[in-house]
Structures are given as C-alpha cells and as structure tokens.
Design an enzyme around this catalytic site. Structure first.
Site, short mmCIF file in Angstrom:
data_model
loop_
_atom_site.label_atom_id
_atom_site.label_comp_id
_atom_site.label_asym_id
_atom_site.label_seq_id
_atom_site.Cartn_x
_atom_site.Cartn_y
_atom_site.Cartn_z
N ASN A 69 -3.68 9.78 -6.83
CA ASN A 69 -2.48 10.60 -6.69
C ASN A 69 -1.22 9.75 -6.54
OD1 ASN A 69 -3.53 13.47 -6.52
ND2 ASN A 69 -4.78 12.48 -4.95
N ASP B 72 -1.60 -0.49 6.10
CA ASP B 72 -1.81 0.20 7.39
C ASP B 72 -3.29 0.33 7.72
OD1 ASP B 72 -2.38 2.08 5.36
OD2 ASP B 72 -2.13 3.71 6.82
N ASP C 70 0.88 -1.16 0.00
CA ASP C 70 0.00 0.00 0.00
C ASP C 70 0.93 1.22 0.00
OD1 ASP C 70 -2.31 1.64 0.40
OD2 ASP C 70 -1.80 1.72 2.55
N ASP D 298 -0.21 5.03 0.90
CA ASP D 298 -0.51 6.02 1.95
C ASP D 298 -0.42 5.37 3.33
OD1 ASP D 298 -1.17 8.19 0.18
OD2 ASP D 298 -3.06 7.19 -0.26
#
Ligand code: BG6
Ligand code: MG
Length: 216
Positions: free
Chosen positions: A120, A172, A9, A11
């Site tokens: 993004n 996370d 992942d 972010d």
C-alpha cells in the site's frame, strides 16, 4: 559530507499508519477470539502481510488452523479493512519533523528513498502528497524477503547508485533496525522498543529528527 542518501521506512516513520495496521489485525484476531496485544504487534512491524498473519496464528497455537487459500482470504480481509482505515489520510498526517528533515536533506543534495514492504506504500505516499519527493521507492511486490533481511535496504542503495556505507536508514521496528545494520548502513530508530543491537541513533519520536545530529 559523508552521508549521501537517507532511506525511510514508511509505516510509523513518515506517517502513523502503523496504528491502522495494528487495528486491522486486532479486529481480525478478535473475530476468532485470538490473543493479540500491542506488545505482540511489535513483532509484526516491517513484516509482510502473510508473515504477519502467521505470527498471530503462531502466538495462538493456530498455525495449522487454515489452508493457504484461507490464509490468503484472511490477508485480503485485513487489507480491505486497512485500506478503508487509511482512506482518510491527507498531507496533514505526516509525522512531526519529517517534512522539514526531508527538505533539509534535499537542500544539500542527499538522495531520498522509501524502503517499505507495504504494497500500500504508493497509495499512502500519494495521499500524503509526497510520492514525487523520492529518488527511489522500493517495489514491495518485488521484495522476496521481509525485514530483518537487508534485501529492501540493499535494493534501495543499489537503485540510488550509492554505497550502503554512505546511507542512513530510518526505522520504527526491531526488524527494520536489524535490516539496516545487516545492509551495512547507519541506523536511526524512532521509538524502537527492544532490539538485539541498539540503533546507532535513538530518537523518541520523529519530532527529534535533527539533520545536524544525523548526517555525518
Ligand atoms: C510494513 C508494516 O511497513 O508493511 C507491516 O510495518 C505490514 O505492519 C507490512 O504488515 C505489509 O504491509 P501491506 O500494506 O502490504 O499489508
Ligand atoms: Mg515501520
């Protein structure tokens, strides 16, 4: 060695951009006088932009307060703020231990991929200076279902040409850990709070990423 690929992942795993997503949503929520706490924010991690807005509206009993066009405009406003906040990200903003973990994995021939539903992600990976380090980066625009659906992890494994059972996913978020398990992969959780099923390996921070403990 059984493991053939590591799927990250972005972010909150590779860099601490999760705090900027929270800040941008918080400012939007505050502008309407809506409640939105860090605890509420755990439900947004790994979830698409529009789904995130809907969770905030649902928490505030305001699901019907806006038209779809107005919701689009709110998502754009949040994103403009988020893009501004990540504008100063540099290679110094990699979370501790991640660069070494990636280098160790590559040194023994493991494939690396990114499974982020953030549109993004390419810009952020470019700012971090690591966009060329991955064998595959999922295209969030083509992912139709947010985590906890396994779609994005399954796509990464397929594009790498590796059996999901030989992949390790690093996440996370609660939704992300569920997605990894649903994809049939081994999970590494970074400071994940509550999940229906615990990550296979639970770490308090990326500084604890240790190649020898994670790779079978
Ligand atoms: C995920 C984040 O990586 O990307 C979520 O955990 C975010 O918080 C989602 O909503 C979508 O990101 P973006 O940049 O496309 O709005
Ligand atoms: Mg995350």
């Amino acid at each position: 060695m059984k493991t053939k690929a590591i799927i990250f992942d972005l972010d909150g795993v590779i860099t601490d951009s999760a705090k900027y997503h929270f800040q941008a949503w918080k400012e939007l929520a505050d502008s309407f006088g809506y409640k939105f706490t860090e605890e509420d924010n755990e439900r947004l991690k790994g979830v698409s932009r529009l789904d995130s807005l809907n969770i905030i509206l649902e928490i505030n009993g305001a699901l019907d307060a806006f038209t779809e066009e107005e919701k689009e405009a709110l998502c754009t406003k949040k994103n403009d703020n988020y893009v501004h906040l990540i504008g100063s990200v540099t290679p110094e903003d990699m979370l501790p231990g991640v660069a070494k973990f990636m280098a160790d994995a590559k040194a023994v021939g493991l494939k690396l991929a990114v499974a982020s539903v953030s549109k993004n992600a390419p810009a952020l990976l470019t700012s971090l200076g690591i966009i060329d380090e991955f064998d595959y980066i999922a295209d969030a625009r083509k992912i139709t279902r947010s985590k906890p659906d396994p779609e994005i992890f399954a796509v990464c494994a397929k594009e790498l040409g590796i059996d999901p059972a030989l992949c390790v996913g690093v996440e996370d978020s609660q939704a992300g850990i569920e997605a990894i398990h649903a994809a049939g992969m081994k999970s590494v959780g970074i400071n994940v709070t509550v999940t229906s099923r615990e990550p296979d390996i639970h770490l308090r921070s990326t500084a604890e990423l240790d190649f020898s403990n994670i790779i079978e």
